[in-house]
Scaffold this motif. Sequence first.
Motif, PDB file in Angstrom:
ATOM      1  N   TYR A 180      42.930  44.353  43.912  1.00 42.54           N
ATOM      2  CA  TYR A 180      42.568  42.881  43.794  1.00 42.54           C
ATOM      3  C   TYR A 180      41.099  42.530  43.355  1.00 42.54           C
ATOM      4  CZ  TYR A 180      46.977  41.933  46.095  1.00 42.54           C
ATOM      5  OH  TYR A 180      48.303  41.969  46.488  1.00 42.54           O
ATOM      6  N   PHE A 181      40.174  43.509  43.951  1.00 44.57           N
ATOM      7  CA  PHE A 181      38.827  43.201  43.869  1.00 44.57           C
ATOM      8  C   PHE A 181      38.180  42.812  42.670  1.00 44.57           C
ATOM      9  CE2 PHE A 181      34.259  44.233  44.992  1.00 44.57           C
ATOM     10  CZ  PHE A 181      33.899  43.109  45.501  1.00 44.57           C
ATOM     11  N   ILE A 182      38.470  43.699  41.825  1.00 43.54           N
ATOM     12  CA  ILE A 182      37.628  43.697  40.567  1.00 43.54           C
ATOM     13  C   ILE A 182      38.006  42.162  39.838  1.00 43.54           C
ATOM     14  CG2 ILE A 182      37.354  44.554  38.131  1.00 43.54           C
ATOM     15  CD1 ILE A 182      37.292  47.300  39.261  1.00 43.54           C
ATOM     16  N   ALA A 183      39.212  42.217  39.975  1.00 38.78           N
ATOM     17  CA  ALA A 183      39.958  40.750  39.283  1.00 38.78           C
ATOM     18  C   ALA A 183      39.168  39.746  39.897  1.00 38.78           C
ATOM     19  CB  ALA A 183      41.308  40.885  39.207  1.00 38.78           C
ATOM     20  N   PHE A 184      39.288  39.564  41.232  1.00 38.79           N
ATOM     21  CA  PHE A 184      38.322  38.384  42.126  1.00 38.79           C
ATOM     22  C   PHE A 184      36.994  38.300  41.801  1.00 38.79           C
ATOM     23  CE2 PHE A 184      41.542  39.022  45.467  1.00 38.79           C
ATOM     24  CZ  PHE A 184      42.753  37.851  44.956  1.00 38.79           C
ATOM     25  N   ILE A 185      36.332  39.438  41.438  1.00 37.69           N
ATOM     26  CA  ILE A 185      34.793  39.499  41.065  1.00 37.69           C
ATOM     27  C   ILE A 185      34.819  38.773  39.577  1.00 37.69           C
ATOM     28  CG2 ILE A 185      32.847  40.902  40.052  1.00 37.69           C
ATOM     29  CD1 ILE A 185      33.096  40.621  43.132  1.00 37.69           C
ATOM     30  N   ILE A 186      35.517  39.206  38.812  1.00 37.98           N
ATOM     31  CA  ILE A 186      35.704  38.423  37.294  1.00 37.98           C
ATOM     32  C   ILE A 186      36.006  36.959  37.448  1.00 37.98           C
ATOM     33  CG2 ILE A 186      36.782  38.511  35.061  1.00 37.98           C
ATOM     34  CD1 ILE A 186      35.043  41.078  35.880  1.00 37.98           C
ATOM     35  N   VAL A 187      36.891  36.712  38.389  1.00 40.69           N
ATOM     36  CA  VAL A 187      36.988  35.338  38.827  1.00 40.69           C
ATOM     37  C   VAL A 187      35.682  34.465  39.339  1.00 40.69           C
ATOM     38  CG1 VAL A 187      38.133  33.506  40.270  1.00 40.69           C
ATOM     39  CG2 VAL A 187      39.496  35.555  39.394  1.00 40.69           C
ATOM     40  N   PHE A 188      34.971  35.197  40.024  1.00 44.44           N
ATOM     41  CA  PHE A 188      33.817  34.685  40.354  1.00 44.44           C
ATOM     42  C   PHE A 188      32.924  34.576  39.426  1.00 44.44           C
ATOM     43  CE2 PHE A 188      29.363  35.435  41.788  1.00 44.44           C
ATOM     44  CZ  PHE A 188      29.013  34.547  42.530  1.00 44.44           C
ATOM     45  N   PRO A 237      43.322  31.882  32.324  1.00 43.06           N
ATOM     46  CA  PRO A 237      44.949  32.422  32.412  1.00 43.06           C
ATOM     47  C   PRO A 237      45.101  33.744  32.330  1.00 43.06           C
ATOM     48  CG  PRO A 237      44.397  31.395  30.354  1.00 43.06           C
ATOM     49  CD  PRO A 237      43.183  31.143  31.316  1.00 43.06           C
ATOM     50  N   ALA A 238      44.216  34.595  31.688  1.00 40.70           N
ATOM     51  CA  ALA A 238      44.546  36.001  31.679  1.00 40.70           C
ATOM     52  C   ALA A 238      44.303  36.816  32.921  1.00 40.70           C
ATOM     53  CB  ALA A 238      43.328  36.569  30.574  1.00 40.70           C
ATOM     54  N   LEU A 239      43.260  36.215  33.766  1.00 40.43           N
ATOM     55  CA  LEU A 239      42.977  36.734  34.943  1.00 40.43           C
ATOM     56  C   LEU A 239      44.062  36.306  35.814  1.00 40.43           C
ATOM     57  CD1 LEU A 239      39.303  36.031  35.434  1.00 40.43           C
ATOM     58  CD2 LEU A 239      40.364  38.203  35.842  1.00 40.43           C
ATOM     59  N   THR A 240      44.622  35.010  35.921  1.00 37.35           N
ATOM     60  CA  THR A 240      45.549  34.443  36.605  1.00 37.35           C
ATOM     61  C   THR A 240      46.999  35.418  36.494  1.00 37.35           C
ATOM     62  OG1 THR A 240      44.595  32.240  36.779  1.00 37.35           O
ATOM     63  CG2 THR A 240      46.802  32.559  37.403  1.00 37.35           C
ATOM     64  N   THR A 241      47.320  35.746  35.115  1.00 39.98           N
ATOM     65  CA  THR A 241      48.366  36.582  34.987  1.00 39.98           C
ATOM     66  C   THR A 241      48.325  37.937  35.569  1.00 39.98           C
ATOM     67  OG1 THR A 241      48.797  35.286  32.807  1.00 39.98           O
ATOM     68  CG2 THR A 241      49.934  37.309  32.880  1.00 39.98           C
ATOM     69  N   LEU A 242      47.269  38.429  35.253  1.00 39.87           N
ATOM     70  CA  LEU A 242      47.008  39.780  35.953  1.00 39.87           C
ATOM     71  C   LEU A 242      46.996  39.708  37.664  1.00 39.87           C
ATOM     72  CD1 LEU A 242      44.110  41.582  34.082  1.00 39.87           C
ATOM     73  CD2 LEU A 242      46.567  42.459  34.229  1.00 39.87           C
ATOM     74  N   LEU A 243      46.593  38.709  38.287  1.00 40.10           N
ATOM     75  CA  LEU A 243      46.632  38.854  39.687  1.00 40.10           C
ATOM     76  C   LEU A 243      48.113  38.463  39.973  1.00 40.10           C
ATOM     77  CD1 LEU A 243      43.311  36.787  40.188  1.00 40.10           C
ATOM     78  CD2 LEU A 243      43.876  39.005  41.190  1.00 40.10           C
TER      79      LEU A 243
END
Length: 397
Positions: free
Chosen positions: A217-225, A324-330
Amino acid sequence: MNKTIKEQKAVLIILLSNIFIAFLGIGLIIPVMPSFMKIMHLSGKTMGYLVAVFAVSQLLTSPLAGRLVDRYGRKPIIIIGLFLFGVAELIFGLGKIIPALYLSRVLGGISAAFIMPGVTAYLADITTTQERANAMGYLSAAISTGFIIGPGIGGFIAAYGVRMPFFFAAAIAFLACMSSLFILKEPLTKEQLAEISAKTAQTSFISDLKRSLNPLYFIAFIIVFVLSFGLSAYETIFSLFSNQKFGYAAKDIAAIITISSIFGVVVQVFLFGKMVEMLGEKKLIQLCLIIGAILAVASTVIANFLIVLTVTSFIFLAFDLLRPALTTLLSRAAKKEQGFVAGMNSTYTSLGNIAGPAMGGILFDVNINYPYLFSAVILAIGFGITVMWKINNWKKA
């Protein structure tokens, strides 16, 4: 649920309406805030604190909301969030003293922390992996559309009184709450919720943060930030930047933001799913990050109105596609932990929304171009991180 999105149109419409109404309510009050400040004799510092209180409240509540979504179900958390949002807007509209306004903002932050994970998890539950990209694109478009038309409707309603937009926002929130209560059905069975809840029973805010450090999860959350930091920093100083550097009036700034937002919504609704099919989420995220970084730098050297409009439109589009791209991945990685992931998604978004405007304001006082240049650096770092991002195993989820 085994039905396709097309077979669940009523549910999809209700879910998207809930998100749309929440962000419409936020946008409604924008035109009246200067007048409201004068009526209440509020200082700029107090207004800043009111913004911060909302973000901090959302930040602290998001992990709890994620656990509640997994423990008690998606529907009740969505309904509670909408009810709290209506109460928050009603208190702000009726408020005569500053403590009442702070209470309203605290409740508003809690409501946002409840609504977003609840709706995101519900959408993930009722969609297949193939449909999820389109569903998350619709979700992002609903958010953007609420922001677009909110200020316009708020300005019209304000003609009947400076407090009327708050009452209108409360009314539509309560209406959405009631429609969700009677139309939505819990997508998970009691057995499924019990199984998920058993895994999250011993969790806490700190433990959820530690779980978010999981490489999955972490890298995706970092990109969310990075996304929320860059977007909030950009949007916070955009009006000041445009006014001081280009001499744009309020109508010029409003035109740029409105056109840019509409452009983003159209692309999200009609092209996002196809772009994911062509590029995949990771490449689309990388493309948006690098384009955002380049255009943020370009924003400091351009001057022509049409060029400013074009650059701003594509920056907003990059951010609108990232979400939405990040949300889909997560949601794909989350499997049965949709509530936890949606809650932490909201947490990292809140962190960015707190840090972005603060840093943007500080840098703006030093040099008018620094906020955009700093945003470009952050986005470039985000791109660099994604180069090392391993997500092939997610495709099996």
